[in-house]
Design an enzyme around this catalytic site. Sequence first.
Site, short mmCIF file in Angstrom:
data_model
loop_
_atom_site.label_atom_id
_atom_site.label_comp_id
_atom_site.label_asym_id
_atom_site.label_seq_id
_atom_site.Cartn_x
_atom_site.Cartn_y
_atom_site.Cartn_z
N LYS A 193 1.04 -1.22 -0.06
CA LYS A 193 0.10 -0.06 0.11
C LYS A 193 0.92 1.18 -0.01
CE LYS A 193 -1.64 -1.71 3.69
NZ LYS A 193 -2.59 -2.02 4.96
N THR A 249 -7.90 9.50 8.06
CA THR A 249 -7.15 8.43 7.39
C THR A 249 -6.95 7.25 8.21
OG1 THR A 249 -5.17 9.38 7.62
CG2 THR A 249 -6.41 9.57 5.50
N GLY A 274 -7.10 3.96 10.23
CA GLY A 274 -7.82 2.94 9.95
C GLY A 274 -8.03 2.47 8.65
N THR A 275 -7.37 3.32 7.67
CA THR A 275 -7.48 2.75 6.28
C THR A 275 -6.94 1.41 5.87
OG1 THR A 275 -5.76 4.19 5.82
CG2 THR A 275 -7.75 5.16 5.43
N GLY A 276 -5.74 1.25 6.35
CA GLY A 276 -5.07 -0.12 6.15
C GLY A 276 -5.79 -1.19 6.53
N CYS A 277 -6.27 -1.22 8.13
CA CYS A 277 -7.26 -2.29 8.46
C CYS A 277 -8.64 -2.65 7.74
CB CYS A 277 -7.55 -1.95 9.82
SG CYS A 277 -6.25 -1.48 11.09
#
Length: 577
Positions: A242, A275, A277-280
Amino acid sequence: MAYAQALCASISYASASFNKVLPQGFPQSKGLSYFVMNSRANQAKQAHICAEIQRERDPMAKDHAGIKVPHVLTVAGSDSGAGAGIQADLKACAARGVYCSTVITSVTAQNTVGVQGVNIVPEEFVAKQLKSVLSDMQVDVVKTGMLPSSGIVKVLHQSLKDFPVRGLVVDPVMVSTSGDVLAAPSVLQVFREQLLPMADIVTPNLKEASALLGSPKLETVGDMHAAAKALHDMGPRNVLVKGGDLPDSLDAIDIFYDGKNIFELRSSRIKTRNTHGTGCSLASCIAAELAKGSSMLQAVKVKYACNDVVLKQFTLAAKHYIEASLDYSRDLVIGNGRQGPFDHFLRLKRNMHSTYRENAFDPSDLFLYAVTDSRMNKKWGHSISDAVKAAVEGGATIVQLREKDIETRDFVEAAKSCLEICRSHGVPFLINDRVDVALACDADGVHVGQSDMPVRVARDLLGPEKIIGVSCKTPVHAEQAWVDGADYIGCGGVFPTNTKENNITVGLDGLKTVCMASKLPVVAIGGIGILNARSVMEINESQLKGVAVVSALFDRECVLTETKKLHSVLMEVTYMK
């Protein structure tokens, strides 16, 4: 019988997840494949024995067969600010229509400013949580987040050997985007040796990819390409690096590698502080789609630039979902830190906008129901928004936007403009027929006809708080509208009208009959204007709350004047009752 019960318990404990059918095109994880080599025939026989025993115990069991719900288990840390971690996983899976169970590995004290503390859950209790869920709840996909110790990684590895699942999504949460370290360096080696070889996909951000590889930080798209290939060599079937933190990039670029082909997944970079928590959430969305049967490998075996439907299944479900959520949440203010959470359900602003009404639906709103007509607006040189503004200022108490000959994009833009006008005056705003447009512009509801989308389906899509009206001509229609969950019915055409071809009229007697039978509030529609509105309201039925009009308002040079006149007539009838 005791032996049979023991056998069933043993099978349920050790082999429940073996009996799952893999979705087409979705191969078993390499690290898990060894554990599902048992004979399919034996598994089927064991399953049959269990079923027979269960029927012996409970004769009603055969009547309780239900629908298998896609199920994701997230193994991650708890975020007290609810932006990331377990809380983000739950919200992302729910938004994608998948059930999500949880195993908590740590409890953090964190907010929009940063992480103030981490309390690691004992390994033995993590193992107990895993066994509880995996032995009972038919998990399809496991998604990992924060695994704060090497012992917990080992526990998870063993649990997945004991209870194999269809897919494993590994999000190696080690460093938050705010820079806080969330996992000890000792975790890295266990990750590489035990977890990555089992993974169907690993989804590191730039810092996590560097940590796993023990390499300098990634600064270019070329670095991301190299990192994806190097991570793939560690064993996972697929790698998604990412690039949200990639410096000097106008786009949000992610690199996907399946061992053969590499793809640059690009989307617009959303300028927002929200932004966290976008990865989770991205990893959870991928897990949810896999649980529903999507094949990741099949989805990326074509070029990203083409409009292949299968590829869209992957990108729209995950990357585009996050992009849309960030865009929606860009102006939300939650907390005082530099990185706030976003809204997974695209509902928080809706709730703020909806404060002009205490209740979801007030039957008195049907009093003067204005239904737009673009052909009439063009005839008199009115824009849609100008016509709606004039009707509202003239006394319309609810507005329905009806557009039959307009492109969807233009329909949505017109709806957003009209919605802003209506909300500024505290007037409910509905869309005719088009549930998709109502969702896109966050309208207050929809009105559907007998041949349109069923009320039950519209209710499932819109939720309980939205207004749904349905056209009815008979007491049977009225009864069904109530059963299906409508808020009101539109009865008509009462009189002949030129706005709807071949429309069967019901007359005043038919209107009265429907009102007497209806459990829902009624608005009369069809050929009603200033000359006959009085006779409609004078049928004196308590369920009749108002009239819906088209031509009487919009097929006129001055919409404001005509609306005021009709409103005045209706008020006179009301006061005379």
